[in-house]
Enzyme design. Structure first.
Site, PDB file in Angstrom:
ATOM      1  N   THR A   1       0.729  -1.241  -0.107  1.00  0.00           N
ATOM      2  CA  THR A   1       0.110  -0.140  -0.042  1.00  0.00           C
ATOM      3  C   THR A   1       0.880   1.248   0.099  1.00  0.00           C
ATOM      4  OG1 THR A   1      -0.175  -0.407   2.398  1.00  0.00           O
ATOM      5  CG2 THR A   1      -2.012  -0.870   1.105  1.00  0.00           C
TER       6      THR A   1
ATOM      7  N   GLU B   1      -9.280   1.439   0.294  1.00  0.00           N
ATOM      8  CA  GLU B   1     -10.536   0.719  -0.257  1.00  0.00           C
ATOM      9  C   GLU B   1     -11.680   1.787  -1.087  1.00  0.00           C
ATOM     10  OE1 GLU B   1     -11.221  -0.445   3.742  1.00  0.00           O
ATOM     11  OE2 GLU B   1     -10.777  -2.680   3.255  1.00  0.00           O
TER      12      GLU B   1
HETATM   13 MO1  MOS Z   1      -9.014  -5.160   4.589  1.00  0.00          MO
HETATM   14  S1  MOS Z   1     -10.488  -6.213   3.468  1.00  0.00           S
HETATM   15  O1  MOS Z   1      -9.730  -4.657   6.117  1.00  0.00           O
HETATM   16  O2  MOS Z   1      -7.598  -5.667   4.674  1.00  0.00           O
END
Ligand code: MOS
Length: 732
Positions: A473, A695
């Site tokens: 990430t 997300e």
């Molecule tokens: Mo996430 S689906 O809270 O890694």
């Protein structure tokens, strides 16, 4: 020293706008990038200490039952085989995120097809695999419920998850326009590139586990609990993780198995799940059935929303896909019903996968909104704008900030939405029917407790330490940037060390909270260090300017190394959520726009172009943030068109357990995607004024595509994914 912050009130100081280094907000490269692309970043299963043995898990071949006789001897006689283990703890489900939510299945119970039931350990991986393939395990098959919608399947309706306000039935009866439809999304798999793997090693009663995990702050407790030792006896290392997408939030079966086998055999044990085992024995996203009701007046203003979901999980598991998470506050409407049922099925344990809740819930809601737009004749962008609430319509508290309207306008103008023909099936390019669709994006913003330590060395270098993870990430980049900015050090004078439980407990990577939560603890530690530096030069922290390794106060500039005079300074930052969560509604917003071509002969859909506009408070690094959004929208393409984990109706086994048959979008499926990040500061979130973005890019993305399919063809797909068989029969 430790600096504490409980987030009770907004922090409007805009501190990061007033620092001099210029690292935060810049599109900087990942510091660990060169290690990764040159293969020098070692992942869990690349660490094999001298004498490492290899384990292969044996899986259940029934969906329910009891483990009976295990024909150990035949396998123990095979070359290289050291042990055949059937410890009851192997049979337990992977833990679901916290140690107190302990696995619940009984000692010998098989609860799903593919559940690990035994472990074969051998000198080499090949010998272990051979042994595992030959191990005969008798399972006394029991009654299985594998279909969540079967009438025989037990269904629970927990009181705490049902809410209502006003009178939705009356609102529906009086509505000028309404929608009442059922939508379905299938089982999804996280499908990270790196399969789950653990290498366990004991030194006396001290366990070291190298694994591939997201939440070491929880994983250390889960592992200690599963093995029956104190967390102080455990060290978990996960400096590099090849993707998690939720499947590595809690420890998976191989971690416990490796730890137990290594203790039993007195040697390090490595266990890597096969790709098939990753699909079978790590968390899946529940399939959903969602009934959505929308009631609107003659101007398209919503008067009521109903969102009732059926999801599934194993018996007694506490997690259930939070499908309706954004429904209480996304749109206006006085009358609201939110319902939640859980079918108890013998399918792989359901857990968090890529934005649990909004991923599938907002997708269905945004499809319903498109149906309402079509029914009212109001433009879909305009319809949403008319329904943006002034404040949280369920809790009557203000929003911390709200950018949906801006994201809708910005997206519409950049995409050329005004060129869309609102009549379905009216635009053609050769044998392709062309359509445009859009959807809103929304994701709740969460904060988790986090701790970090920052140490300033006499040479004026900084080291950041936390057991936080970087699952692809950009954590290494962002934490380095924050320390660089706050301490006025160039990026290459800051080193960030992650993924080691010997460091202070981080927030872990999950729920999009990592950068903001863990970043806040680094920020706090740096503020404390700044105070120490300020004191040494007789100024106050707020008027201290730190840049390029020097401190400037008034018109005097001094090198940090000179100020430190041989000393090492260290500080810890501890941040945690507080009252802010109750005082305001915090969320992130955005919009998606997609153009598709649907082949008039085959029914095949190709996404031609896609745009996402997102706001998530301060963007710490536009390059990593953009990557997250690109990934989210790519998931959206998968959810819309291809992804579906299938269970065989006869015995519940997962049919498509690999990347050949579980259809994630590949490069050829993904067109030009544009990402626009809006400028925003959310003072209620944290002192960084940054919110989660990981997300956001998936929460509703699939609806933009299926809405575009409707605009192209007039075919409304309510059962995801929109494969060509669901489109072909109704094409004009
Ligand atoms: Mo996430 S689906 O809270 O890694």
């Amino acid at each position: 020293m430790t600096a504490h912050l409980k987030m009770d009130d907004p922090d409007s100081r805009n501190r990061l706008d007033h620092m001099a280094q210029g690292s935060v907000g810049a599109p900087l490269d990942r510091p660990e990038g060169p290690l990764k692309v040159s293969g020098r970043a070692t992942y869990a299963n690349e660490n094999h200490p001298e004498g490492t043995l290899h384990g292969v898990l044996v899986r259940a071949t029934a969906s329910a039952g009891t483990v009976g006789e295990v024909a150990r001897d035949a396998v123990l006689a095979m070359p290289g085989v050291r042990a055949v283990l059937t410890d009851a703890r192997l049979l337990r489900n992977p833990a679901q995120g916290t140690a107190d939510e302990a696995p619940v299945q009984g000692p010998d119970t098989v609860a799903y097809f593919g559940q690990p039931i035994a472990l074969v350990v051998a000198d080499t991986f090949e010998q272990a695999r051979h042994g595992a393939q030959n191990l005969q395990v008798k399972i006394d098959a029991g009654q299985a419920h594998t279909d969540p919608e079967d009438a025989q399947t037990p269904v629970e309706m927990p009181d705490a998850k049902q809410t209502s306000q006003g009178d939705l039935d009356a609102a529906m009866a009086q509505a000028a326009f309404s929608v009442d439809k059922i939508y379905r999304t299938p089982v999804h798999s996280s499908a990270p590139m790196e399969p789950h793997a653990s290498v366990a090693q004991w030194d006396g009663d001290q366990l070291t586990l190298r694994g591939s995990y997201q939440m070491l702050n929880y994983n250390i407790n889960e592992l200690a609990d599963s093995v029956g030792i104190d967390p102080a006896q455990v060290r978990v290392l996960a400096p590099y993780v090849g993707g998690g997408f939720g499947s590595k939030l809690g420890i998976a079966p191989e971690a416990v198995a490796a730890a137990l086998a290594a203790r039993e055999l007195g040697a390090p044990v490595s266990i890597a799940l096969t790709r098939q085992q990753v699909f079978e024995a790590t968390m899946r996203r529940s399939e959903t059935r969602q009934r959505i009701r929308l009631a609107a007046d003659d101007t398209g203003r919503l008067t009521g929303i109903g969102h009732e979901a059926l999801v599934s999980n194993l018996p007694d598991e506490s997690f259930s896909e939070p499908v309706t998470q954004a429904t209480p506050f996304l749109y206006r409407g006085e009358n609201r019903v939110i319902g939640h049922k859980i079918a108890r099925v013998n399918r792989t344990c359901a857990g968090s996968v890529r934005a649990p809740g909004e991923s599938v819930g907002v997708t269905a809601l945004e499809t319903a909104m498109d149906e309402l737009a079509h029914a009212t004749g109001i433009d879909p962008v305009e319809l949403r704008k008319r329904n943006v609430p002034e404040q949280d319509p369920t809790k009557d508290i203000p929003f911390s900030s709200h950018t949906l309207t801006q994201a809708l306008d910005e997206g519409a103008s950049r995409f050329g939405w005004d060129k869309r023909n609102a009549t379905p099936g009216a635009t053609r390019d050769g044998e392709w029917l062309i359509g445009m669709g859009m959807a809103s994006a929304v994701r709740v913003n969460m904060m988790q407790p986090a701790n970090s330590r920052v140490t300033l060395t006499p040479e004026g270098r900084a080291v950041v330490e936390t057991d936080m993870t970087d699952i692809g990430t950009g954590t290494y980049a962002i934490l380095t940037q924050i320390a660089s900015e706050m301490l006025g050090l160039p990026m290459d004078r800051v080193e960030t060390r992650l993924g080691d439980t010997d460091f202070p407990r981080g927030s872990g990577s999950g729920g999009s909270w990592g950068a903001a939560s863990n970043g806040t603890s680094v920020f706090l530690a740096c503020e404390a260090l700044r105070a120490q530096i300020a004191e040494r030069i007789d100024t106050d922290e707020e008027s201290l300017t730190l840049t390029d390794g020097a401190a400037i106060s008034g018109n005097v500039r001094r090198e940090l190394s000179e100020i430190l005079a041989g000393d090492t300074l260290s500080a810890e930052g501890h941040s945690e959520p507080g009252e802010a969560e109750k005082k305001v509604r915090q969320a992130t917003y955005g919009s998606y726009f997609a153009e598709v071509g649907v082949n008039a002969v085959t029914g095949e859909t190709r996404v031609r172009r896609m745009l996402g506009v997102f706001a998530a408070g301060r963007i710490l690094n536009p390059k990593t943030a953009r990557s997250q959004c690109l990934g989210g929208m790519t998931f959206g393409i998968g959810m819309a068109l291809t992804e579906e984990l299938m269970h065989d109706a006869r015995d519940g086994h997962i049919v498509n357990r690999d990347f050949a048959e579980y259809h994630l979008p590949v490069n050829a499926d993904v067109p030009q995607i544009d990402v626009v990040l809006l400028e925003e500061r959310d003072s209620w979130a944290n002192p960084l004024q940054a919110k989660g973005i990981g997300e956001l890019g998936i929460c509703g993305a699939a609806a933009a595509i299926t809405n575009a399919i409707f605009n192209a063809t007039g075919v409304r797909v309510r059962d995801y994914p929109a494969t060509l068989d669901k489109i072909l029969t109704d094409l004009p």
